[in-house]
Design a protein around this motif. Structure first.
Motif, PDB file in Angstrom:
ATOM      1  N   PHE A   1       0.942  -1.272   0.078  1.00 13.37           N
ATOM      2  CA  PHE A   1       0.228   0.060   0.019  1.00 13.37           C
ATOM      3  C   PHE A   1       0.857   1.252  -0.075  1.00 13.37           C
ATOM      4  CE2 PHE A   1      -2.274   3.463   2.345  1.00 13.37           C
ATOM      5  CZ  PHE A   1      -3.552   3.377   1.528  1.00 13.37           C
ATOM      6  N   MET A   2       2.067   1.338   0.878  1.00 15.33           N
ATOM      7  CA  MET A   2       2.835   2.424   1.135  1.00 15.33           C
ATOM      8  C   MET A   2       3.607   2.692  -0.307  1.00 15.33           C
ATOM      9  SD  MET A   2       4.005   2.208   5.102  1.00 15.33           S
ATOM     10  CE  MET A   2       4.821   3.859   4.950  1.00 15.33           C
ATOM     11  N   ASN A   3       3.756   1.645  -1.208  1.00 13.28           N
ATOM     12  CA  ASN A   3       4.320   1.619  -2.270  1.00 13.28           C
ATOM     13  C   ASN A   3       3.466   2.191  -3.419  1.00 13.28           C
ATOM     14  OD1 ASN A   3       6.947   0.890  -1.376  1.00 13.28           O
ATOM     15  ND2 ASN A   3       6.619  -1.179  -2.042  1.00 13.28           N
ATOM     16  N   GLY A   4       2.197   2.374  -3.142  1.00  5.62           N
ATOM     17  CA  GLY A   4       1.240   2.853  -4.104  1.00  5.62           C
ATOM     18  C   GLY A   4       0.695   1.915  -4.820  1.00  5.62           C
ATOM     19  N   GLN A   5       0.636   0.597  -4.451  1.00  7.79           N
ATOM     20  CA  GLN A   5      -0.137  -0.638  -5.053  1.00  7.79           C
ATOM     21  C   GLN A   5      -1.542  -0.549  -4.769  1.00  7.79           C
ATOM     22  OE1 GLN A   5       1.823  -4.305  -5.105  1.00  7.79           O
ATOM     23  NE2 GLN A   5       3.916  -3.424  -4.735  1.00  7.79           N
ATOM     24  N   GLN A   6      -2.346  -0.765  -5.481  1.00 10.25           N
ATOM     25  CA  GLN A   6      -3.785  -1.276  -5.469  1.00 10.25           C
ATOM     26  C   GLN A   6      -3.996  -2.610  -4.607  1.00 10.25           C
ATOM     27  OE1 GLN A   6      -6.140  -0.607  -8.825  1.00 10.25           O
ATOM     28  NE2 GLN A   6      -5.254   1.589  -9.087  1.00 10.25           N
ATOM     29  N   LEU A   7      -4.746  -2.734  -3.741  1.00  6.47           N
ATOM     30  CA  LEU A   7      -4.921  -3.880  -3.090  1.00  6.47           C
ATOM     31  C   LEU A   7      -6.474  -4.517  -3.335  1.00  6.47           C
ATOM     32  CD1 LEU A   7      -3.209  -3.064   0.438  1.00  6.47           C
ATOM     33  CD2 LEU A   7      -2.041  -3.978  -1.787  1.00  6.47           C
ATOM     34  N   ARG A   8      -6.892  -5.798  -3.593  1.00 10.94           N
ATOM     35  CA  ARG A   8      -8.002  -6.462  -3.554  1.00 10.94           C
ATOM     36  C   ARG A   8      -8.205  -7.120  -2.313  1.00 10.94           C
ATOM     37  NH1 ARG A   8     -12.016  -7.204  -6.911  1.00 10.94           N
ATOM     38  NH2 ARG A   8     -10.749  -6.425  -8.552  1.00 10.94           N
ATOM     39  N   LEU A   9      -9.102  -6.685  -1.696  1.00 10.02           N
ATOM     40  CA  LEU A   9      -9.334  -7.297  -0.150  1.00 10.02           C
ATOM     41  C   LEU A   9     -10.936  -7.478  -0.051  1.00 10.02           C
ATOM     42  CD1 LEU A   9      -7.499  -4.289   1.722  1.00 10.02           C
ATOM     43  CD2 LEU A   9      -6.534  -6.560   1.370  1.00 10.02           C
ATOM     44  N   ALA A  10     -11.064  -8.463   0.986  1.00 11.45           N
ATOM     45  CA  ALA A  10     -12.511  -8.722   1.363  1.00 11.45           C
ATOM     46  C   ALA A  10     -13.148  -7.550   2.255  1.00 11.45           C
ATOM     47  CB  ALA A  10     -12.654  -9.958   2.147  1.00 11.45           C
ATOM     48  N   ASN A  11     -14.373  -7.157   2.003  1.00 10.54           N
ATOM     49  CA  ASN A  11     -14.918  -6.122   2.525  1.00 10.54           C
ATOM     50  C   ASN A  11     -15.768  -6.567   3.776  1.00 10.54           C
ATOM     51  OD1 ASN A  11     -15.939  -3.665   3.240  1.00 10.54           O
ATOM     52  ND2 ASN A  11     -17.377  -3.552   1.388  1.00 10.54           N
ATOM     53  N   LYS A  12     -14.622  -7.233   4.780  1.00  9.95           N
ATOM     54  CA  LYS A  12     -15.244  -7.503   6.163  1.00  9.95           C
ATOM     55  C   LYS A  12     -15.879  -6.587   7.319  1.00  9.95           C
ATOM     56  CE  LYS A  12     -11.899 -11.144   6.329  1.00  9.95           C
ATOM     57  NZ  LYS A  12     -10.632 -11.747   6.778  1.00  9.95           N
ATOM     58  N   LEU A  13     -15.781  -5.219   6.748  1.00 14.36           N
ATOM     59  CA  LEU A  13     -15.852  -4.062   7.400  1.00 14.36           C
ATOM     60  C   LEU A  13     -17.161  -3.572   7.023  1.00 14.36           C
ATOM     61  CD1 LEU A  13     -12.456  -2.407   8.457  1.00 14.36           C
ATOM     62  CD2 LEU A  13     -14.007  -4.036  10.002  1.00 14.36           C
ATOM     63  N   GLY A  14     -17.708  -3.962   5.842  1.00 15.69           N
ATOM     64  CA  GLY A  14     -19.014  -3.420   5.210  1.00 15.69           C
ATOM     65  C   GLY A  14     -18.745  -2.060   4.725  1.00 15.69           C
TER      66      GLY A  14
END
Length: 298
Positions: A247-260
């Protein structure tokens, strides 16, 4: 020197002068303030230092709360006590009239900005035209008054009303005073303004310049709050060390939306292992997009 100082600005000092004094006291190299308070006004002025300046803009859109006192029966050129008297009128209203007038300004309203304001026309602030004796047509703007109540009401020869306001960004309390005076058919101008909150931040944690001046360096730094003080309205997302580095290197991250997390909303992002804020991102279609990052010393 990275963090946020909640300053209780005194009357008579501009926001920039207050910032410069605090910057000198904290020996900070980089600083900025969140919004401005006129010299006539006192109260909460959040100051950002170091990396916190990257996030000051995120607080500019926050709602604000004020206590304000209106002098009834007198209209001025600036809609406050610094202007010249335009007109004096008798005050014939009572407390019931005042409460009824305030009701008319709750919710979404259209407000004409004062001529003595920093809004620009053709690259020139309106107050420059006003000082040259010119009055320009101003387009009314939509603002929201979430709460408006009468705290004290003194009628008679020296009539005044103190009100408590919670409002959206861009609301001119001077203009509100002017318009309330017109509804009451006696005119009014602002004689006291104190900002009590900006978003989630309040005067309860604020410090005065006089108090700061009396402290040593260690005591002053204890008043410096963490950067994420500016970002409390954003959902918190924790990343493991590997994902945090990406993330700090500017990359986009695909994540599960556990927090809604709501679509296209902004989040504050932490390195969970180091328990530190690393930036803010935007959630879009299941992907966390880096938006603003903190540069920590290596």
């Amino acid at each position: 020197m990275d963090g946020v100082l909640l300053l209780d600005k005194p009357i008579g000092l501009s926001s920039n002068n207050a910032l410069m004094q605090a910057k000198r006291l904290l020996h900070a190299k980089k600083a900025g303030h969140v919004g401005t308070l006129d010299p006539l006004a006192s109260g909460l002025l959040p100051l950002c230092f170091g990396e916190a300046t990257k996030f000051s803009k995120d607080l500019l859109d926050a709602d604000k709360a004020y206590d304000a006192t209106l002098k009834l029966g007198v209209s001025t050129t600036t809609d406050d006590a610094e202007g010249e008297v335009l007109q004096t009128r008798p005050v014939t209203c009572d407390r019931t009239d005042v409460n009824a007038a305030l009701m008319a300004f709750r919710g979404l309203i259209m407000q004409v900005p004062p001529m003595y304001s920093a809004l620009k026309r053709n690259g020139k602030p309106l107050y420059a035209y006003a000082r040259a004796g010119h009055t320009l047509e101003r387009e009314a703007r939509a603002v929201t008054i979430y709460a408006l109540e009468c705290v004290t009401c003194i009628l008679g020869e020296s009539a005044s009303v103190t009100i408590r306001i919670v409002c959206s960004k861009g609301t001119y309390i001077r203009a509100l005073a002017r318009d309330i005076g017109e509804i009451l058919d006696c005119g009014a101008h602002l004689v006291m303004l104190r900002r009590t909150s900006v978003g989630e931040l309040t005067l309860a944690d604020a410090v005065t310049l006089d108090r700061l001046s009396s402290m040593d360096k260690l005591q002053r730094s204890a008043y410096l709050q963490p950067i994420d003080t500016l970002l409390l309205k954003f959902v918190l997302v924790d990343l493991d060390t590997e994902m945090a580095q990406r993330f700090m290197n500017g990359q986009q991250l695909r994540l599960a939306n556990k927090l809604g997390v709501s679509e296209n909303s902004r989040v504050r992002v932490y390195d969970a292992n180091k328990s530190q804020l690393i930036g803010i991102g935007r959630w879009r279609c299941g992907v966390l997009l880096p938006e603003r990052l903190i540069s920590y010393p290596r």
